[in-house]
Design a protein around this motif. Structure first.
Motif, PDB file in Angstrom:
ATOM      1  N   LEU A 126     -62.929  -0.650 -23.945  1.00 34.56           N
ATOM      2  CA  LEU A 126     -62.424   0.088 -22.791  1.00 34.56           C
ATOM      3  C   LEU A 126     -61.781   1.400 -23.235  1.00 34.56           C
ATOM      4  O   LEU A 126     -61.256   1.510 -24.344  1.00 34.56           O
ATOM      5  N   SER A 127     -61.789   2.377 -22.362  1.00 35.70           N
ATOM      6  CA  SER A 127     -61.095   3.632 -22.655  1.00 35.70           C
ATOM      7  C   SER A 127     -59.587   3.381 -22.575  1.00 35.70           C
ATOM      8  O   SER A 127     -59.140   2.417 -21.930  1.00 35.70           O
ATOM      9  N   PRO A 128     -58.787   4.225 -23.203  1.00 34.81           N
ATOM     10  CA  PRO A 128     -57.335   4.059 -23.077  1.00 34.81           C
ATOM     11  C   PRO A 128     -56.882   4.050 -21.620  1.00 34.81           C
ATOM     12  O   PRO A 128     -56.000   3.271 -21.259  1.00 34.81           O
ATOM     13  N   PHE A 129     -57.481   4.870 -20.768  1.00 32.11           N
ATOM     14  CA  PHE A 129     -57.098   4.914 -19.359  1.00 32.11           C
ATOM     15  C   PHE A 129     -57.438   3.600 -18.657  1.00 32.11           C
ATOM     16  O   PHE A 129     -56.663   3.098 -17.843  1.00 32.11           O
ATOM     17  N   GLN A 130     -58.574   2.991 -18.987  1.00 34.98           N
ATOM     18  CA  GLN A 130     -58.926   1.696 -18.398  1.00 34.98           C
ATOM     19  C   GLN A 130     -57.967   0.609 -18.867  1.00 34.98           C
ATOM     20  O   GLN A 130     -57.527  -0.227 -18.073  1.00 34.98           O
ATOM     21  N   ARG A 131     -57.635   0.614 -20.166  1.00 34.70           N
ATOM     22  CA  ARG A 131     -56.671  -0.373 -20.671  1.00 34.70           C
ATOM     23  C   ARG A 131     -55.313  -0.177 -20.006  1.00 34.70           C
ATOM     24  O   ARG A 131     -54.647  -1.147 -19.633  1.00 34.70           O
ATOM     25  N   TYR A 132     -54.891   1.070 -19.834  1.00 36.25           N
ATOM     26  CA  TYR A 132     -53.638   1.354 -19.130  1.00 36.25           C
ATOM     27  C   TYR A 132     -53.682   0.771 -17.721  1.00 36.25           C
ATOM     28  O   TYR A 132     -52.721   0.137 -17.280  1.00 36.25           O
ATOM     29  N   ALA A 133     -54.786   1.011 -17.016  1.00 41.92           N
ATOM     30  CA  ALA A 133     -54.903   0.539 -15.626  1.00 41.92           C
ATOM     31  C   ALA A 133     -54.724  -0.974 -15.561  1.00 41.92           C
ATOM     32  O   ALA A 133     -53.957  -1.480 -14.733  1.00 41.92           O
ATOM     33  N   LEU A 134     -55.414  -1.705 -16.429  1.00 41.42           N
ATOM     34  CA  LEU A 134     -55.289  -3.169 -16.406  1.00 41.42           C
ATOM     35  C   LEU A 134     -53.877  -3.618 -16.778  1.00 41.42           C
ATOM     36  O   LEU A 134     -53.338  -4.548 -16.180  1.00 41.42           O
ATOM     37  N   PRO A 149     -60.817  -6.475  -8.689  1.00 40.49           N
ATOM     38  CA  PRO A 149     -61.753  -5.358  -8.529  1.00 40.49           C
ATOM     39  C   PRO A 149     -61.789  -4.436  -9.754  1.00 40.49           C
ATOM     40  O   PRO A 149     -62.855  -3.930 -10.125  1.00 40.49           O
ATOM     41  N   ALA A 150     -60.651  -4.223 -10.398  1.00 39.65           N
ATOM     42  CA  ALA A 150     -60.626  -3.399 -11.607  1.00 39.65           C
ATOM     43  C   ALA A 150     -61.413  -4.076 -12.732  1.00 39.65           C
ATOM     44  O   ALA A 150     -62.208  -3.428 -13.423  1.00 39.65           O
ATOM     45  N   MET A 151     -61.191  -5.371 -12.906  1.00 41.50           N
ATOM     46  CA  MET A 151     -61.926  -6.103 -13.945  1.00 41.50           C
ATOM     47  C   MET A 151     -63.432  -6.022 -13.693  1.00 41.50           C
ATOM     48  O   MET A 151     -64.213  -5.842 -14.624  1.00 41.50           O
ATOM     49  N   ARG A 152     -63.830  -6.129 -12.437  1.00 48.10           N
ATOM     50  CA  ARG A 152     -65.258  -6.016 -12.099  1.00 48.10           C
ATOM     51  C   ARG A 152     -65.773  -4.617 -12.398  1.00 48.10           C
ATOM     52  O   ARG A 152     -66.843  -4.442 -12.985  1.00 48.10           O
ATOM     53  N   GLU A 153     -65.019  -3.603 -11.970  1.00 48.92           N
ATOM     54  CA  GLU A 153     -65.453  -2.223 -12.184  1.00 48.92           C
ATOM     55  C   GLU A 153     -65.598  -1.905 -13.666  1.00 48.92           C
ATOM     56  O   GLU A 153     -66.483  -1.159 -14.061  1.00 48.92           O
ATOM     57  N   PHE A 154     -64.745  -2.487 -14.498  1.00 48.99           N
ATOM     58  CA  PHE A 154     -64.785  -2.227 -15.930  1.00 48.99           C
ATOM     59  C   PHE A 154     -65.753  -3.164 -16.661  1.00 48.99           C
ATOM     60  O   PHE A 154     -65.834  -3.138 -17.872  1.00 48.99           O
ATOM     61  N   GLY A 155     -66.468  -3.995 -15.904  1.00 48.43           N
ATOM     62  CA  GLY A 155     -67.463  -4.883 -16.509  1.00 48.43           C
ATOM     63  C   GLY A 155     -66.887  -6.090 -17.209  1.00 48.43           C
ATOM     64  O   GLY A 155     -67.538  -6.674 -18.094  1.00 48.43           O
ATOM     65  N   LEU A 156     -65.688  -6.513 -16.818  1.00 50.09           N
ATOM     66  CA  LEU A 156     -65.030  -7.636 -17.477  1.00 50.09           C
ATOM     67  C   LEU A 156     -65.039  -8.918 -16.648  1.00 50.09           C
ATOM     68  O   LEU A 156     -64.556  -9.950 -17.103  1.00 50.09           O
ATOM     69  N   ALA A 157     -65.531  -8.838 -15.427  1.00 52.05           N
ATOM     70  CA  ALA A 157     -65.609 -10.018 -14.559  1.00 52.05           C
ATOM     71  C   ALA A 157     -66.839  -9.897 -13.687  1.00 52.05           C
ATOM     72  O   ALA A 157     -67.324  -8.803 -13.418  1.00 52.05           O
ATOM     73  N   ASP A 158     -67.337 -11.044 -13.231  1.00 50.62           N
ATOM     74  CA  ASP A 158     -68.515 -11.052 -12.347  1.00 50.62           C
ATOM     75  C   ASP A 158     -68.125 -10.787 -10.920  1.00 50.62           C
ATOM     76  O   ASP A 158     -67.080 -11.000 -10.447  1.00 50.62           O
TER      77      ASP A 158
END
Length: 158
Positions: A126-134, A149-158
């Motif tokens: 993940l990008s630093p910004f994505q890790r920050y968001a989570l 929804p964030a986990m889905r958008e980042f490809g971490l959940a179905d």
């Protein structure tokens, strides 16, 4: 470094920011990185164009944007709210910056939401910004409606 052409919003934020009525993660990211805090009331008192401009600042690790972000925010607040941002010492080693461990808060929030945990390999991609968001979305001990929804958008959940 140039500003983005449009506000930098994640897909899952489009509804929850209600057309920038709430402080988007891009602004929170820069506020946290540069040791500044503003209230939701101060944010809402800024004209929409100013909120949009603040949401267009880069999220890359570039110290050159700090004075521009600082000056822009300070001038906007002074002009429209007769206030200044609260300042604090930013975290010099935030957990979201680490790619070698998934933060405990992200693990807890995944469990609360009933979804699988992100693997260390996926977390590190993940990008630093994505890790920050989570990390930001998982900081409280109750379920955050934007986390799945964030986990889905980042490809971490179905």
């Amino acid at each position: 470094m140039a500003l983005y052409d449009a506000p930098r919003l994640f897909g899952f934020e489009l509804e929850s920011t209600e057309n920038l009525s709430f402080i988007p993660l891009v602004v929170r990211f820069n506020l946290d990185r540069f040791g500044q805090r503003i209230s939701l009331d101060q944010w809402r008192r800024l004209p929409h164009g100013d909120r949009e401009l603040l949401a267009r600042f880069p999220v890359e690790d570039d110290a050159a944007i700090e004075p521009n972000f600082d000056r822009a925010l300070a001038e906007m607040l002074r002009t429209h709210t007769d206030a200044v941002p609260e300042t604090f010492a930013p975290d010099s080693d935030p957990i979201w910056a680490h790619t070698d461990v998934v933060p405990e808060t992200v693990i807890r929030q995944s469990s609360l939401c009933g979804i699988g945990l992100p693997s260390l390999g996926r977390w590190s991609e993940l990008s630093p910004f994505q890790r920050y968001a989570l990390a930001k979305l998982s900081r409280k001990s109750e379920v955050n409606h934007d986390f799945v929804p964030a986990m889905r958008e980042f490809g971490l959940a179905d």
